[in-house]
Design a protein around this motif. Structure first.
Motif, PDB file in Angstrom:
ATOM      1  N   LEU A 108       0.945  -1.176   0.137  1.00 59.49           N
ATOM      2  CA  LEU A 108       0.040   0.124   0.027  1.00 59.49           C
ATOM      3  C   LEU A 108       0.819   1.148   0.031  1.00 59.49           C
ATOM      4  N   CYS A 109       2.080   1.098   0.756  1.00 59.32           N
ATOM      5  CA  CYS A 109       2.983   2.407   0.812  1.00 59.32           C
ATOM      6  C   CYS A 109       3.476   2.720  -0.753  1.00 59.32           C
ATOM      7  N   ALA A 110       3.875   1.524  -1.442  1.00 58.76           N
ATOM      8  CA  ALA A 110       4.262   1.530  -2.843  1.00 58.76           C
ATOM      9  C   ALA A 110       3.410   2.295  -3.679  1.00 58.76           C
ATOM     10  N   TRP A 167      13.985  11.983   3.037  1.00 54.73           N
ATOM     11  CA  TRP A 167      12.766  12.270   2.626  1.00 54.73           C
ATOM     12  C   TRP A 167      11.749  12.934   3.542  1.00 54.73           C
ATOM     13  N   GLY A 168      12.416  13.243   4.863  1.00 55.35           N
ATOM     14  CA  GLY A 168      11.551  13.664   5.909  1.00 55.35           C
ATOM     15  C   GLY A 168      11.326  14.955   5.807  1.00 55.35           C
ATOM     16  N   GLY A 169      10.650  15.784   6.873  1.00 54.71           N
ATOM     17  CA  GLY A 169      10.088  16.985   6.887  1.00 54.71           C
ATOM     18  C   GLY A 169      11.082  17.912   7.958  1.00 54.71           C
ATOM     19  N   ASP A 248       9.693  12.412  17.402  1.00 55.12           N
ATOM     20  CA  ASP A 248      10.625  12.906  16.517  1.00 55.12           C
ATOM     21  C   ASP A 248      10.543  12.298  15.383  1.00 55.12           C
ATOM     22  N   ALA A 249      10.862  10.977  15.364  1.00 58.17           N
ATOM     23  CA  ALA A 249      10.917  10.105  14.134  1.00 58.17           C
ATOM     24  C   ALA A 249       9.524  10.219  13.339  1.00 58.17           C
ATOM     25  N   THR A 255       5.320  10.209   4.902  1.00 61.32           N
ATOM     26  CA  THR A 255       3.871   9.522   5.086  1.00 61.32           C
ATOM     27  C   THR A 255       4.463   7.997   5.055  1.00 61.32           C
ATOM     28  N   VAL A 256       4.965   7.394   3.932  1.00 58.16           N
ATOM     29  CA  VAL A 256       5.263   6.033   4.112  1.00 58.16           C
ATOM     30  C   VAL A 256       6.161   5.256   5.110  1.00 58.16           C
ATOM     31  N   GLY A 257       7.058   6.466   5.572  1.00 54.05           N
ATOM     32  CA  GLY A 257       8.075   6.072   6.688  1.00 54.05           C
ATOM     33  C   GLY A 257       7.163   6.012   7.929  1.00 54.05           C
ATOM     34  N   SER A 258       6.323   6.822   8.099  1.00 53.31           N
ATOM     35  CA  SER A 258       5.288   6.871   9.461  1.00 53.31           C
ATOM     36  C   SER A 258       4.498   5.754   9.559  1.00 53.31           C
TER      37      SER A 258
END
Length: 517
Positions: A108-110, A167-169, A248-249, A255-258
Motif C-alpha cells: 500500500l505504501c508503494a 525524505w523527511g520534513g 521525533d521520528a 508518510t510511508v515511513g510513518s
C-alpha cells in the motif's frame, strides 16, 4: 500445498524484495520507462511489493490452519558452521499474521508513493531503500535463529534512517540520528543477551531453545540475558521511558515511513518478547513480568496525557506527533497483555499488534493526505475549517480511524485492549493478583483518556468552526481509495470476526507458554 512449495514461497518472500532492490538501481529497459525513469522505478516498487504480497497470501492459503502451533514452511540448512549459524526459516500462528500485515502495508505504501512521490532525492534510492526495509521486516518474522533474528532486526535500521533523513520534513536530520542512536544502542545490548543465551544454552536455534524451556539456563543467566534482550526490544516497542525517539521520528518521517514505522517496526519489539523471552527464559519472564506491566500502564497514561496536551486549543500541537504519542499508549496495552503470561493476555497482545498496525497505518496515511492538501499538520491551523465541509470523505475516514483507535466495540481496536485487561484480571500463577488488578484499573482509566483526546481531535479537525472563506479541499482520490480501503475493511472485519485471528494465535501461544512442546 506441500512442504517444499511452502519453503520456496517463504524463502521468496524474504529474498524477492532484496533482488528487487538491486534491480531498482539498474537502468530501466527502454520499453518500461514510461514518461520518465522515476515513474518506471516507482512502478517497479509497486510490482515487487505486489508480488511479495501475493506470495504472502499464497503462504497464508497453504498454511495448515488446523495446526497453527506447528512451525510450517520449515527450512533449516547450515550457513556458517564455525559459528553454529543456520539458515532457519519458518512460520506459525504467531508470525504469519505479522508477515501478511508487513507485506500488505509495504504494498500500500508503494501504491501511495507511485501516485504521490515523496519530496526528496531520487526515486531510485527511495524504492531501493523501501525494498531493503521490507526484506528486513519480513525476515524478522520468518527467521528462527537468534543471530539471524538480530541481523534482520538491524537490517531495518539503515533504510529507515535514510528514509527519515533524506525524505523527511523539518528537523529530519536530528530525528533520524535520534532514531538510529537509540535503536543501535538497544540492539548492541540485546546482542550480548543473545550471545549469553546461545553460549550457555548450547544453540542459537529458537525452536530448540524454546523446547528446552530454560532447562539449560540457570536462573542468574536467564535474569541477565532477559534484562539485556528486554532493553533492546523495549527501545523498539517503544516502552516508556525509552520512547523519546518515536515522536521525533514520526513527526519528521515521510508518510510511508510513518506508516511502516508504526505499522511494523514497533511490532518487532513486542514480537521478540513473545517469541524469545517467554519460552526461552520462563523464570526471568516471570520475575520481570510485574515490572513490564508497570512500565506498560505508565506508558498508557503518559501517552494519553501527552496527546491531551497536544490536542488542546492553542497548544500548536502536531497531529502526526499526537498519533505517535498515541502509539506509546497503545503499545502499553500490548506490554500489559504479554506481562500477564496468560493465553488470554498474550492473544490480546498479538491482536492489538495487528489492530494497531491497521488503524495507525490508516491514520498516518490520512494525516499525510491532509498535509499534502493544506501544507501543515498543525492542529490549530487544521481546526480553522471543518473537514466535514471541506472534504467530507476524508473527514469521515479520519473520524473512523479515531473511533477505531479508541477501541470502539465492533472494530479491531477493541479486542486487543479488552483481552489484555482480561488477562490482567487473572494473571498467571505466582504473579500478584492485587498488583495486576491495579494495573488493569489504570489501563481502564487510560482507555477513557484515549477516547477523550481522539474525540477532541475529531471535534476540532472534522467539526470545528467552518468559514465560508475556507476553500474546498480535494476529497479522497482514486489511488488513496485503493491504498486505504484494505485497512478499513480489515479493521471492520477484525472487529466483527476476531476468531479469524485468535484461532491462529491461540494454539501457538499455548505452545509457547508450555515451552515450545
Amino acid at each position: 500445498m506441500n512442504d517444499t512449495a511452502m519453503q520456496l514461497v517463504l524463502a521468496a518472500i524474504v529474498v524477492v524484495p532484496l533482488l528487487g532492490s538491486v534491480a531498482a538501481l539498474l537502468p530501466a529497459p527502454p520499453g518500461l520507462r514510461g514518461k520518465s525513469p522515476e515513474q518506471a522505478v516507482l512502478r517497479h516498487g509497486v510490482t515487487v511489493t505486489g508480488v511479495v504480497f501475493v506470495l504472502s497470501l499464497v503462504l497464508a492459503a497453504g498454511f495448515d490452519h488446523d495446526h497453527p502451533a506447528t512451525v510450517q514452511a520449515d527450512t533449516d540448512i547450515s550457513w556458517i558452521p564455525a559459528l553454529g549459524i543456520r539458515l532457519h526459516l519458518g512460520i506459525d500462528g504467531v508470525s504469519l499474521p505479522l508477515l501478511v500485515l508487513t507485506a500488505l502495508l509495504t504494498f500500500l505504501c508503494a501504491i501511495y508513493s507511485y501516485f504521490n512521490k515523496p519530496e526528496g532525492p531520487s526515486a531510485t534510492a527511495f524504492v531501493a531503500l523501501l525494498l531493503v526495509l521490507e526484506s528486513g521486516m519480513l525476515a524478522t518474522f520468518a527467521v528462527l535463529n537468534l543471530l539471524l533474528f538480530f541481523l534482520a532486526f538491524e537490517m531495518v535500521l539503515i533504510p529507515m534512517y535514510f528514509l527519515i533523513a533524506r525524505w523527511g520534513g523539518q528537523q529530519r536530520t536530528k530525528a533520524a540520528w535520534k532514531f538510529i542512536l537509540y535503536t543501535l544502542l538497544g540492539s548492541v545490548i540485546m546482542l550480548l543477551g543473545f550471545l549469553l543465551i546461545g553460549i550457555k544454552g548450547g544453540t542459537f536455534d529458537m525452536v530448540a531453545l524454546a523446547t528446552d524451556n530454560g532447562s539449560n539456563l540457570s536462573r542468574s543467566v536467564q535474569l541477565i540475558a532477559v534484562l539485556a534482550i528486554g532493553l533492546g526490544l523495549a527501545v523498539k516497542t517503544p516502552m516508556w521511558p525509552l520512547h523519546s525517539w518515536l515522536p521525533d521520528a514520526h513527526t519528521a518521517a515521510p508518510t510511508v515511513g510513518s506508516v511502516l514505522l508504526a505499522g511494523v517496526l514497533l511490532k518487532m519489539g513486542t514480537y521478540g518478547f513473545v517469541r524469545l523471552v517467554l519460552p526461552v527464559a520462563p523464570d526471568a519472564a516471570h520475575t520481570y513480568a510485574p515490572y513490564l506491566a508497570a512500565f506498560g500502564v505508565v506508558g498508557i497514561i503518559y501517552g494519553s496525557l501527552a496527546c491531551l496536551a497536544l490536542a488542546r486549543t492553542g497548544a500548536k500541537g502536531d497531529l502526526k506527533r499526537l498519533i505517535a504519542y498515541s502509539s506509546v499508549g497503545h503499545m502499553g496495552f500490548v506490554l500489559l497483555g504479554i506481562a500477564t503470561l496468560t493465553p488470554t493476555g498474550l492473544n490480546g497482545a498479538l491482536f492489538a499488534n495487528i489492530a494497531h498496525g491497521l488503524i495507525t497505518g490508516l491514520l498516518f496515511f490520512l494525516v499525510g493526505a491532509l498535509k499534502d492538501r493544506t501544507g501543515t499538520t498543525d492542529l490549530d491551523q487544521l481546526a480553522r475549517g471543518a473537514l466535514y465541509g471541506k472534504a467530507p470523505r476524508l473527514g469521515g475516514l479520519l473520524a473512523f480511524g479515531a473511533v477505531a483507535s479508541l477501541g470502539l466495540p465492533g472494530l479491531a481496536g477493541f479486542w486487543g485492549e479488552m483481552l489484555a485487561m482480561f488477562g490482567a484480571f487473572d494473571p498467571a500463577d505466582g504473579l500478584s493478583r492485587p498488583a495486576f488488578l491495579a494495573f488493569m484499573a489504570v489501563a481502564g482509566f487510560g482507555t477513557l483518556l484515549t477516547a477523550a483526546y481522539l474525540l477532541v481531535v475529531v471535534r476540532r479537525v472534522c467539526m470545528g468552526p467552518h468559514s465560508g472563506e475556507v476553500p474546498k479541499l480535494p476529497d479522497v482520490r482514486g489511488y488513496e481509495f485503493a491504498a486505504w480501503t484494505p485497512l478499513v475493511v480489515l479493521t471492520v472485519l477484525g472487529g466483527l470476526w476476531p476468531a479469524a485471528l485468535i484461532g491462529l494465535t491461540d494454539p501457538a501461544v499455548q505452545k509457547l507458554l508450555a515451552g515450545g512442546r
